[in-house]
Design an enzyme around this catalytic site. Structure first.
Site, PDB file in Angstrom:
ATOM      1  CD  GLU A   1       4.074   8.003  -6.345  1.00  0.00           C
ATOM      2  OE1 GLU A   1       3.922   7.660  -5.168  1.00  0.00           O
ATOM      3  OE2 GLU A   1       4.975   7.552  -7.085  1.00  0.00           O
TER       4      GLU A   1
ATOM      5  CG  ASP B   1      10.883   6.560  -6.223  1.00  0.00           C
ATOM      6  OD1 ASP B   1      11.193   6.890  -5.069  1.00  0.00           O
ATOM      7  OD2 ASP B   1       9.861   5.916  -6.491  1.00  0.00           O
TER       8      ASP B   1
ATOM      9  CD  GLU C   1       9.938   1.487  -3.175  1.00  0.00           C
ATOM     10  OE1 GLU C   1      10.023   2.467  -2.409  1.00  0.00           O
ATOM     11  OE2 GLU C   1       9.145   1.436  -4.130  1.00  0.00           O
TER      12      GLU C   1
HETATM   13  C1  GCU Z   1       7.928   5.387  -4.164  1.00  0.00           C
HETATM   14  C2  GCU Z   1       7.280   4.215  -3.485  1.00  0.00           C
HETATM   15  C3  GCU Z   1       5.901   4.514  -3.004  1.00  0.00           C
HETATM   16  C4  GCU Z   1       5.883   5.813  -2.204  1.00  0.00           C
HETATM   17  C5  GCU Z   1       6.522   6.934  -2.994  1.00  0.00           C
HETATM   18  C6  GCU Z   1       6.713   8.205  -2.179  1.00  0.00           C
HETATM   19  O1  GCU Z   1       7.361   5.613  -5.410  1.00  0.00           O
HETATM   20  O2  GCU Z   1       7.246   3.124  -4.371  1.00  0.00           O
HETATM   21  O3  GCU Z   1       5.458   3.434  -2.211  1.00  0.00           O
HETATM   22  O4  GCU Z   1       4.587   6.137  -1.859  1.00  0.00           O
HETATM   23  O5  GCU Z   1       7.795   6.564  -3.407  1.00  0.00           O
HETATM   24  O6  GCU Z   1       7.846   8.480  -1.818  1.00  0.00           O
HETATM   25  O7  GCU Z   1       5.762   8.922  -1.901  1.00  0.00           O
END
Ligand code: GCU
Length: 619
Positions: free
Chosen positions: A213, A292, A320
């Site tokens: 990400e 996730d 979340e």
């Molecule tokens: C999810 C979450 C993010 C987080 C990511 C992770 O996608 O929404 O906020 O950074 O997981 O676990 O790195």
């Protein structure tokens, strides 16, 4: 099958953190080999209450199944413009950081250490896995802040870990590259790490989100995750530290038109070729499901596919995707299912054995990691009942085969004075008994309820993009995130079979590779995770998929309403302030559950044109 793990068992060793409770000549005795063991023993006495001092008690041995029982705080030092102080935090600000600095008063951190010891947690990562500019400095210029937190937590047997930026040597101006095979980079990490241990001799290690990400990682230099993880492991090894290297790696810029790319496959595809290449102080931290933290996912196949790698399983204690601490959702039953899952079939070891390192010919275990749900809210967790998730996380990491309802019962006794502690339940007719019974009714199956009014049959997401609260069925459908349901007028679900789909089912060992592949054998609750089926497809209970969607959504909302009324009856038994807080939150949960019901039902009615067999109103 692996041995019984966690608490007791036939093995007589006390172990580093273990303890023995016994009655000796009319006195209750706690024995341990370490101060931490004694502390855990003391908390065990608190759990037992008067019972610990009863006349006859056989000696009990307790020691944790998993050596590492860690909470990752997704806390930012600076308030992040989008994510705020705590990424995915629903309980106020950070208990460590405020407005770009360490809090002046760390009294709460000390109290937190005590709380963690009472739950059995022994490690904490003090900053977010997404490491921004200010947080990168925790490793160097602001190390003093981390040391101050470590000082407060040390008396409770809790070690501090740090999330680090893989590109820190460049970001901090130390080297021109962060290439893990570069000599200068290795020297930089060695020197920086040595300074960390000068300041914090019992420092736990680094947590790394790399090439994930948008976070930097070894791929930029043509290196792989083993090169990256081993670089940090080499720097930590002389001091006994570990690297938690996250396996949450996938293409977050995928083309939604491309149905062959499957996010569920990504972690396995990236990491299994590297099995055997990680140093032994690297722990691969794998989310429990392949996508996730959804309310329903199969267990990640990576957990069973890395026999020569230490594996930790990551759970999301912060809610979340499970109601953001505005909804009651007791997660222990889901976690218990994950930990009890046997990837090689009923005769093989389970996930709990893998993380405990209790698998013949397997690597040492990497333990259990939870994303923290704690903030500076007076109840720690925003929703007072979400505290049970924190408690259950620690208790399951200690003894994974514990019964979630029994853990909840312990938590009720420790939390609500009116429940009469854990030794005297007040009987079935007393106030204590009434309170316990009501809380079990409200909480035991609250995760099942949440699942019923939200996303059907394991298909995942359908949440509002970005903040992930509330329904938006197509919110992620035409985005690059790889989280699709593929609903059209004929059917819904993701074909992940080998025969006609993405081939994800092939990442499991038998029997699951066959069970998930087969439309007839796939468990109903995961049907849409593995198969794309017509709305008229008949589930094992004889209901069609479309009717199941309608029925569960109506039922889920009714269950929330019943829980809300049950809670209202507890006025006077629960202190006024938390009673009022939960009452307000129930109003929001009911509103949100109705919105989920109506959006999901209306969406599928409009797509399919199939009316509800029971003729209920669908907008
Ligand atoms: C999810 C979450 C993010 C987080 C990511 C992770 O996608 O929404 O906020 O950074 O997981 O676990 O790195």
């Amino acid at each position: 099958m692996g041995p019984v793990i966690g608490t007791a068992g036939g093995d007589e060793r006390i172990g580093d953190e273990g303890y023995v409770v016994a009655r000796h000549e009319g006195v209750t005795v706690v024995l341990a080999d370490s101060a931490t063991g004694l502390l855990y023993g003391l908390f065990h006495l608190v759990r037992l209450g008067e019972e610990a001092f009863g006349a006859a008690r056989p000696a009990e041995h307790h020691r944790p199944a998993a050596r590492l029982r860690m909470l990752d705080h997704w806390d930012n030092v600076d308030v992040h413009p989008v994510m705020g102080q705590v990424e995915r935090g629903y309980a106020g600000g950070s208990i460590f950081w405020r407005d770009g600095a360490l809090r002046d008063d760390l009294t709460r951190v000390r109290a937190y250490g005590r709380l963690l010891a009472a739950c059995g947690v022994n490690a904490v990562t003090v900053n977010n896995v997404n490491v921004h500019a200010t947080e990168t400095l925790l490793l160097t210029d602001r190390l003093r802040d981390v040391a101050a937190i470590a000082d407060r937590l040390r008396p409770y047997g809790v070690r501090v870990h740090l999330s680090v930026n893989f590109a820190a040597p460049v970001a901090l101006g130390g080297t021109a590259t962060a290439d893990p095979l570069d000599e200068d980079v290795r020297a930089w990490w060695a020197a920086v790490t040595a300074r960390v241990y000068e300041a914090i001799p019992d420092f736990g290690g680094y947590v790394v989100k790399a090439d994930s990400e948008g976070q930097p990682g070894p791929h930029a230099y043509g290196r792989d995750h083993a090169d990256g993880a081993n670089l940090l492991a080499e720097a930590l090894a002389p001091f006994g530290g570990v690297v938690h290297w996250r396996a949450f790696v996938y293409n977050h810029r995928q083309d939604w038109r491309d149905r062959s790319t499957d996010r569920a496959r990504a972690a396995y595809d990236h990491f299994t070729p590297l099995d055997g290449r990680f140093r032994d102080n690297v722990i691969l931290q794998v989310k429990h499901g392949p996508i996730d933290f959804q309310v329903r996912e199969p267990v990640s196949p990576v957990i069973a596919a890395m026999p020569r790698t230490r594996v930790a399983v990551e759970l999301q204690v912060t809610q979340e995707y499970t109601g953001q601490q505005r909804h009651v959702c007791y997660l222990a039953p889901m976690w218990s299912e994950v930990l009890g899952f046997r990837p090689w079939g009923p005769a093989g070891p389970g996930v709990a054995h893998v993380v405990a390192g209790d698998v013949a010919d397997g690597a040492a275990g990497g333990g259990l990691v939870g994303v923290s749900n704690v903030g500076d809210d007076p109840y720690w967790t925003g929703h007072p009942l979400a505290q049970a998730n924190l408690y259950a996380f620690g208790r399951l990491a200690w003894a994974p085969s514990s019964d979630p309802a029994a853990i909840l019962d312990e938590w009720i006794g420790l939390t609500f004075p009116a429940a009469g502690g854990n030794d005297a339940t007040g009987g079935d007719d007393g106030d204590g008994g009434r309170l316990r019974e009501a809380l079990h009714e409200i909480m035991d199956d609250s995760c099942g309820t949440y699942e019923r009014y939200t996303v059907p049959l394991g298909v995942g997401f359908m949440v509002r993009p970005g903040h992930h609260y509330g329904p938006d069925v197509d919110g992620y459908e035409y985005t690059p995130w790889g989280t699709y349901h593929f609903a059209d007028r004929d059917g819904v679900g993701v074909d992940r079979t080998r025969a006609t789909g993405t081939g994800f089912t092939g990442q499991y060992p038998p029997p699951w590779s066959e069970v998930y592949e087969s439309l007839a054998r796939c468990p109903d609750e995961l049907l849409l995770f593995f198969h794309h089926v017509p709305y008229g497809h008949v589930l094992h209970d004889g209901t069609t998929v479309i009717q199941h969607i309608y029925d569960t959504h109506f039922a889920g909302v009714e269950e929330v309403d019943r829980a809300r009324l049950r809670w209202a009856e507890l006025a006077g038994l629960v202190p006024d302030a938390p009673h009022a807080r939960v009452r307000e939150l129930f109003a929001e949960q009911l509103r949100c559950a109705e919105e989920w019901r109506d959006q999901v039902n209306a969406y599928f009615l409009r797509k399919s044109g199939v009316p509800d067999a029971r003729g209920r109103r669908i907008p």
